[in-house]
Each structure stands twice: as structure tokens, then as C-alpha cells.
Design a protein around this motif. Structure first.
Motif: not given
Ligand SMILES: *Cc1c(COP(=O)(O)O)cnc(C)c1O
Length: 389
Positions: A40, A206-207, A34, A83, A222, A224-225, A36, A135, A165, A373
Motif C-alpha cells: 500500500y 479484510c479490514s 496484506v 491471492m 487478511r 490490509g488498510i 500487495k 471477480r 472476498h 488506498y
């Protein structure tokens, strides 16, 4: 030195992180990176280059413009998933370039099919299911209509994945809400398959979810962090160690996830200040003795929080030095009285390691009460990013 500060991104750290995360999710699940929010804060373009060197081939972004930058940078074939935001007028570009995107409402589904028919090639889509985040996502009540539409436009819609998500997998306080989401997602996937819909990838994690709810790993994660070297929360990190039945001393967190980013600058100027003088704007810092004050050309314009005035620290010669006075727009002042012979040009590390000392974004954010983040993504894209070993 053309710029007042630089961001380095470390190839060996990213390689280690990806190896650790892949091992965690196992051989049957795919790794989606990820990137976006300017990866990061790491910089989409250098980060994509680095990730490709580390074997990553699937990137997930939020918007069409981020997909554009990813496409422009990457050199290997692979997948790009949007996404979030893609307006109908960008769908044509996405379909032409084989970029997949989330579908969370009928309107976009219809436009995707129309665009695909016009171009004579199928649109690659991921059906995002509403499971409780509230969302974006397709409601359960809309599913029969969505399935009927997809069947009517089979030639023009290729379903790459079905996804959702979670509403805060990094905190145990959301446990019941997440559990409900997992149940709903699984039931709806079964229903969709029962209706004859075919898709390869179910992806929700996610993570944080990949660590706290391993059953959410499914066919793809997916990340990310975590790939950038941060635990999504201290709780997630503790949870991991409890599961492994190992103390923090047994496996130091930094052995598992390593920070990819380092932000460094240099001393711009040094001056002696007499006792009883205020430093920087206003009267928040008063010298108590003869002090050596160094200015560092990084301020809140560059993403260094103003709330770290008189509280933040930087690294010089492998030791911590205190930020004194208010952080300015373009610079900050640092007390270097106990660094004999300090001279301009010496390296200042704002985030990252220097010799044995480290300033983590985490400790940064404990002080400002921002999530890591937020600190990361606020690093302006104008600061040059350099790939290092
Ligand atoms: C940001 C995001 C992720 C990655 O989350 P991390 O907590 O950084 O791992 C995954 N999926 C979606 C839909 C996201 O928006």
C-alpha cells in the motif's frame, strides 16, 4: 539530502496497530498481513522487515512478483499467500518455495497438481469460492468436480485454506449482498467438510469485514488498510465507536490506529514575489500582497495529486501552509509569507505529523475525492523508505 523526498515508516505505530488488531480478532484467529501494491505504498521490502520485527509471519500478496520480493526480504520462516496473479509457468517456483496460492478455476488446479507431481512435493493451495463478488472464484456448480479432482490427487494438493472476498464490507449500503456472501460461504464450507475435505483456515475478512461483520473473522483475517493505520471508511470507524458505546472524544481514532507512513521533503528555494503577480504555470494564483513563496521538490510525478493545486496544504514548523498555483511535475509552490525567516532546507511534511499538526491521507483524499488506498499506492517506489522508531 540525495532525494527530493523521503517516506518514513514507523515501527512503534505498526506495533501498536498490530496489537490492537490482534486483540480485536482474538486469540483463535490468525493475522495475515496484506502487502500487495508495494505494501500500500509503504514499500514491500522495508514493510516486511518491519512487520517481521513486530511478529508477523504470514504475508498475502497479489502477484508472483510480489511474493518473490517478500521471499527475498523475509528472514523468518512463515507463509506467503498469492491471492491473485500467478501464471502457470511461475507455479513451479511457488511450489518449490512452499508458497501457497489461490485456486479459483479448474485449469490452475490441474496445473498445480501436475507441477507438484513433477517436483515430488505437494502444492499448498487456498480454494477461493465464488460467493457474490463475481471477480474470481470457484462456482458452486464446479465444486463436485473440484472435490473429486482433489481426492484423486491427494498426495499433491495440500489445502491450506478455503476463502472468499466481500463486495464492499466498508459500506452499510452493501449489507444484504455481504450477508448473502457470508451465508453462501458457510454453507459451502460445511458441504466441503461433509465431503471429507480437510482444511485449517477458513478466511474471508479484510479490514472492513473484521470490524463490521465480526462473524467473518473465522480462522484468519487478511488485514490490509487497517494495519497501515487507516480505517477502511469513516462509516467503519463510526460503527466501531457505536459498538463500543464510546464517543470519538473518549477514544480518539488515532489512539486505536496510528498512521505508519510519513512523507516528508524540504524547502528547495525561497523567493519574494510582488503583489499582482501570477505564481506557477498559467493564471490560477495571483498574489495580493508582497508574498514569500517557497518551492518544494515534490510534484505529480511523485504522486502528489495535481488536483490539489491551490487547495492542498503541507506542514512547516508544525503549521499548515497553503499550496499556491498549479502543482508541477516535479515541484509545488507554497505560500510561506507568515513564516518569518524561513530558509531553504527546512522540513516540509506532506503526509503525516509535525509537532501537533497532522496532514492525514484522509484529508488529502477528501479534497481529491480519491480513496486513501489510491493516494497511497500511487507513491512511487523510487522514493526511499526509511524505518524509524
Ligand atoms: C486487498 C485485499 C484484502 C485487504 O483488504 P483491506 O480492505 O485493505 O483490508 C484482503 N483480501 C483480498 C483478497 C484483497 O484483495
Amino acid at each position: 539530502m540525495f532525494y527530493s523526498s523521503y517516506i518514513e515508516i514507523s515501527e512503534s505505530a505498526l506495533r501498536d496497530n498490530i496489537r490492537f488488531l490482534r486483540r480485536h480478532i482474538g486469540p483463535d484467529a490468525s493475522f495475515a498481513s496484506v502487502i500487495k501494491a508495494n505494501a500500500y505504498g509503504h514499500g514491500i521490502s522495508p514493510f516486511v522487515t518491519l512487520s517481521e520485527r513486530c511478529g508477523v509471519r504470514c504475508f498475502a500478496v497479489f502477484s508472483a512478483s510480489e511474493a518473490f520480493e517478500t521471499l527475498r526480504t523475509r528472514v523468518h520462516a512463515g507463509d506467503i499467500i498469492i491471492m491473485g496473479s500467478i501464471e502457470n509457468d511461475a507455479l513451479e517456483w511457488a511450489v518449490e518455495n512452499d508458497i501457497s496460492f489461490y485456486i479459483f478455476e479448474m485449469d490452475r488446479l490441474e496445473h498445480a497438481a501436475k507441477t507438484a507431481r513433477k517436483l515430488g512435493r505437494p502444492a499448498r493451495i487456498h480454494l477461493e469460492l465464488e460467493t457474490g463478488l463475481n471477480r474470481t472464484g470457484i462456482e458452486e456448480s464446479q465444486l463436485p468436480a473440484v472435490v473429486a479432482f482433489i481426492k484423486d490427487n491427494e498426495r499433491w494438493l495440500q489445502i491450506d485454506g478455503v476463502c472468499s472476498h466481500f463486495a464492499g464490507a466498508e459500506s452499510v449500503s452493501n449489507y444484504f449482498r455481504i450477508q448473502k456472501q457470508i451465508d453462501r460461504f458457510k454453507r459451502r464450507c460445511t458441504w466441503l467438510r461433509g465431503e471429507g475435505l480437510q482444511f485449517n483456515f477458513r478466511h474471508t475478512a479484510c479490514s472492513a469485514a473484521a470490524f463490521n461483520y465480526p462473524e467473518t473473522i473465522m480462522d484468519m483475517v487478511r488485514f490490509g488498510i487497517a494495519q497501515y493505520g487507516f480505517w477502511p471508511s469513516q462509516e467503519t470507524q463510526m460503527q466501531y465507536h457505536i459498538q463500543k458505546n464510546a464517543s470519538l472524544e473518549d477514544i480518539p481514532a488515532t489512539k486505536l490506529l496510528r498512521r505508519v507512513l510519513k512523507w516528508k521533503s524540504h524547502i528547495m528555494s525561497v523567493k519574494q514575489v510582488r503583489p499582482g503577480e501570477f505564481v506557477s504555470y498559467g493564471t490560477t494564483y495571483l498574489t495580493t500582497r508582497r508574498q514569500t513563496i517557497a518551492s518544494v521538490p515534490v510534484g505529480y510525478f511523485h504522486g502528489f495529486p495535481r488536483s490539489l493545486s491551490n487547495r492542498g496544504q503541507v506542514l512547516i514548523r508544525g503549521r499548515r501552509a497553503q499550496v499556491v498555483g498549479m502543482v508541477n511535475m516535479n515541484m509545488m509552490m507554497v505560500d510561506v509569507t507568515d513564516f518569518p525567516g524561513i530558509a531553504k532546507g527546512e522540513e516540509v511534511v506532506i503526509i503525516g505529523k509535525q509537532k501537533k499538526a497532522q496532514i492525514t491521507v484522509g484529508s488529502f483524499s477528501d479534497l481529491t475525492r480519491d480513496l486513501s488506498y489510491e493516494i497511497l499506492v500511487r507513491l512511487p517506489s523510487e522514493i526511499p523508505r526509511k524505518i524509524v522508531r
